[in-house]
Design a protein around this motif. Structure first.
Motif, PDB file in Angstrom:
ATOM      1  N   GLU A  47       0.832  -1.197   0.000  1.00 29.46           N
ATOM      2  CA  GLU A  47       0.000   0.000   0.000  1.00 29.46           C
ATOM      3  C   GLU A  47       0.873   1.256   0.000  1.00 29.46           C
ATOM      4  N   GLY A  48       0.487   2.227  -0.847  1.00 27.76           N
ATOM      5  CA  GLY A  48       1.166   3.520  -0.858  1.00 27.76           C
ATOM      6  C   GLY A  48       2.365   3.604  -1.799  1.00 27.76           C
ATOM      7  N   HIS A  49       2.894   2.480  -2.269  1.00 27.35           N
ATOM      8  CA  HIS A  49       3.998   2.509  -3.225  1.00 27.35           C
ATOM      9  C   HIS A  49       3.431   2.643  -4.639  1.00 27.35           C
ATOM     10  N   GLN A  50       4.282   3.059  -5.565  1.00 27.23           N
ATOM     11  CA  GLN A  50       3.846   3.186  -6.953  1.00 27.23           C
ATOM     12  C   GLN A  50       4.234   1.944  -7.738  1.00 27.23           C
ATOM     13  N   TYR A  51       3.321   1.524  -8.615  1.00 32.93           N
ATOM     14  CA  TYR A  51       3.536   0.350  -9.457  1.00 32.93           C
ATOM     15  C   TYR A  51       3.104   0.674 -10.877  1.00 32.93           C
ATOM     16  N   THR A  52       3.689  -0.030 -11.818  1.00 35.14           N
ATOM     17  CA  THR A  52       3.401   0.204 -13.220  1.00 35.14           C
ATOM     18  C   THR A  52       2.533  -0.911 -13.787  1.00 35.14           C
ATOM     19  N   LEU A  53       1.456  -0.507 -14.452  1.00 36.64           N
ATOM     20  CA  LEU A  53       0.621  -1.428 -15.216  1.00 36.64           C
ATOM     21  C   LEU A  53       1.028  -1.299 -16.672  1.00 36.64           C
ATOM     22  N   ARG A  54       1.216  -2.418 -17.352  1.00 36.08           N
ATOM     23  CA  ARG A  54       1.621  -2.405 -18.760  1.00 36.08           C
ATOM     24  C   ARG A  54       0.562  -3.136 -19.582  1.00 36.08           C
ATOM     25  N   CYS A  55      -0.078  -2.406 -20.493  1.00 35.95           N
ATOM     26  CA  CYS A  55      -1.049  -2.985 -21.415  1.00 35.95           C
ATOM     27  C   CYS A  55      -0.355  -3.102 -22.775  1.00 35.95           C
ATOM     28  N   THR A  56      -0.263  -4.313 -23.303  1.00 38.00           N
ATOM     29  CA  THR A  56       0.405  -4.548 -24.577  1.00 38.00           C
ATOM     30  C   THR A  56      -0.633  -4.895 -25.638  1.00 38.00           C
ATOM     31  N   VAL A  57      -0.597  -4.137 -26.735  1.00 40.01           N
ATOM     32  CA  VAL A  57      -1.495  -4.358 -27.870  1.00 40.01           C
ATOM     33  C   VAL A  57      -0.632  -4.883 -29.013  1.00 40.01           C
ATOM     34  N   ASN A  58      -1.016  -6.040 -29.557  1.00 42.93           N
ATOM     35  CA  ASN A  58      -0.205  -6.706 -30.576  1.00 42.93           C
ATOM     36  C   ASN A  58      -0.819  -6.643 -31.972  1.00 42.93           C
ATOM     37  N   ASN A  59       0.011  -6.150 -32.914  1.00 39.69           N
ATOM     38  CA  ASN A  59      -0.265  -6.261 -34.345  1.00 39.69           C
ATOM     39  C   ASN A  59      -1.549  -5.536 -34.763  1.00 39.69           C
ATOM     40  N   VAL A  60      -1.536  -4.207 -34.652  1.00 38.66           N
ATOM     41  CA  VAL A  60      -2.689  -3.377 -34.992  1.00 38.66           C
ATOM     42  C   VAL A  60      -2.281  -2.302 -35.988  1.00 38.66           C
ATOM     43  N   ALA A  61      -3.218  -1.912 -36.868  1.00 33.28           N
ATOM     44  CA  ALA A  61      -2.929  -0.851 -37.838  1.00 33.28           C
ATOM     45  C   ALA A  61      -4.223  -0.135 -38.218  1.00 33.28           C
ATOM     46  N   PRO A  62      -4.135   1.149 -38.498  1.00 34.57           N
ATOM     47  CA  PRO A  62      -3.052   2.065 -38.137  1.00 34.57           C
ATOM     48  C   PRO A  62      -3.141   2.395 -36.651  1.00 34.57           C
ATOM     49  N   ILE A  63      -2.011   2.485 -36.014  1.00 31.17           N
ATOM     50  CA  ILE A  63      -1.973   2.666 -34.560  1.00 31.17           C
ATOM     51  C   ILE A  63      -2.550   4.013 -34.137  1.00 31.17           C
ATOM     52  N   LYS A  64      -2.497   5.016 -35.011  1.00 33.93           N
ATOM     53  CA  LYS A  64      -3.036   6.338 -34.643  1.00 33.93           C
ATOM     54  C   LYS A  64      -4.544   6.297 -34.427  1.00 33.93           C
ATOM     55  N   ASN A  65      -5.230   5.271 -34.942  1.00 31.89           N
ATOM     56  CA  ASN A  65      -6.678   5.143 -34.777  1.00 31.89           C
ATOM     57  C   ASN A  65      -7.050   4.302 -33.560  1.00 31.89           C
ATOM     58  N   LEU A  66      -6.069   3.951 -32.752  1.00 34.57           N
ATOM     59  CA  LEU A  66      -6.295   3.094 -31.599  1.00 34.57           C
ATOM     60  C   LEU A  66      -6.510   3.921 -30.339  1.00 34.57           C
ATOM     61  N   THR A  67      -7.478   3.525 -29.524  1.00 34.08           N
ATOM     62  CA  THR A  67      -7.617   4.099 -28.189  1.00 34.08           C
ATOM     63  C   THR A  67      -7.525   2.944 -27.191  1.00 34.08           C
ATOM     64  N   VAL A  68      -6.739   3.164 -26.151  1.00 35.86           N
ATOM     65  CA  VAL A  68      -6.518   2.137 -25.135  1.00 35.86           C
ATOM     66  C   VAL A  68      -6.962   2.691 -23.790  1.00 35.86           C
ATOM     67  N   THR A  69      -7.742   1.900 -23.070  1.00 36.47           N
ATOM     68  CA  THR A  69      -8.224   2.294 -21.748  1.00 36.47           C
ATOM     69  C   THR A  69      -7.892   1.191 -20.760  1.00 36.47           C
ATOM     70  N   ILE A  70      -7.356   1.574 -19.599  1.00 32.75           N
ATOM     71  CA  ILE A  70      -7.056   0.630 -18.524  1.00 32.75           C
ATOM     72  C   ILE A  70      -8.134   0.793 -17.459  1.00 32.75           C
ATOM     73  N   TYR A  71      -8.626  -0.342 -16.957  1.00 31.42           N
ATOM     74  CA  TYR A  71      -9.727  -0.347 -15.991  1.00 31.42           C
ATOM     75  C   TYR A  71      -9.303  -0.949 -14.662  1.00 31.42           C
ATOM     76  N   ARG A  72      -9.896  -0.444 -13.601  1.00 31.68           N
ATOM     77  CA  ARG A  72      -9.836  -1.022 -12.258  1.00 31.68           C
ATOM     78  C   ARG A  72     -11.261  -1.444 -11.965  1.00 31.68           C
ATOM     79  N   MET A  97       0.752   2.790 -17.334  1.00 31.78           N
ATOM     80  CA  MET A  97       0.080   3.644 -16.363  1.00 31.78           C
ATOM     81  C   MET A  97       0.637   3.330 -14.980  1.00 31.78           C
ATOM     82  N   THR A  98       0.856   4.363 -14.178  1.00 29.10           N
ATOM     83  CA  THR A  98       1.350   4.189 -12.817  1.00 29.10           C
ATOM     84  C   THR A  98       0.167   4.260 -11.853  1.00 29.10           C
ATOM     85  N   ILE A  99       0.148   3.314 -10.894  1.00 28.22           N
ATOM     86  CA  ILE A  99      -0.907   3.307  -9.881  1.00 28.22           C
ATOM     87  C   ILE A  99      -0.274   3.277  -8.493  1.00 28.22           C
TER      88      ILE A  99
END
Length: 161
Positions: A47-72, A97-99
């Motif tokens: 509790e209280g420390h910072q941790y990194t969440l990593r969401c990896t998206v594989n093999n998508v095109a075009p990447i500029k049209n991608l939106t990524v959302t992380i959920y709790r 994202m850091t949590i």
């Protein structure tokens, strides 16, 4: 279609003496093959420390049209993560994202989704690929202090004897 940078030409007559042409814009879309999420740390988290969440998206095109959302749970953790890459061919990308979890977050499920926006003329429901859910294992920061407290008590008791 597998030609990622195509530019077809349209030829037409303006009048009987003049012929024109226009380049037609073409965007080739490819939904992600997979989406995954993980913590970039060893569990359990404290509790209280910072941790990194990593969401990896594989093999998508075009990447500029991608939106990524992380959920709790069912709650998005902020707005969709930005993409600034203009790559037209399929790519894989990590979104970070850091949590700072609280002990109440113990057992909470985290997951992410990648949505490929197909533009105003595309389907009303763009393709969405979701990751599996991962469960947070969060301990109170006091738990880390217990071994130190026990050692101090042992030394204190030894000094009294």
């Amino acid at each position: 279609m597998t030609e990622w940078d195509t530019a077809p030409m349209c030829y037409y007559n303006v009048d009987s003496n003049k012929r024109c042409c226009s380049t037609l814009p073409v965007t080739v879309y490819k939904p992600p093959d997979s989406v995954s999420i993980k913590f970039d740390s060893v569990e359990p988290m404290v509790e209280g420390h910072q941790y990194t969440l990593r969401c990896t998206v594989n093999n998508v095109a075009p990447i500029k049209n991608l939106t990524v959302t992380i959920y709790r749970g069912k709650t998005p953790l902020g707005p969709p993560l930005p993409v600034s890459d203009l790559q037209k061919t399929p790519v894989s990308k990590d979104f970070i994202m850091t949590i700072s979890p609280k002990v109440q977050d113990n057992g909470v499920q985290y997951w992410c989704e990648a949505k490929l926006e197909l533009g105003p003329a595309g389907p009303q429901r763009p393709p969405v690929v979701k990751s599996a859910q991962i469960t947070a294992n969060v301990n109170s920061s006091c738990i880390k202090l217990i071994p130190s407290i026990i050692m101090c008590l042992m030394l204190f008791c030894f000094c009294l004897v």
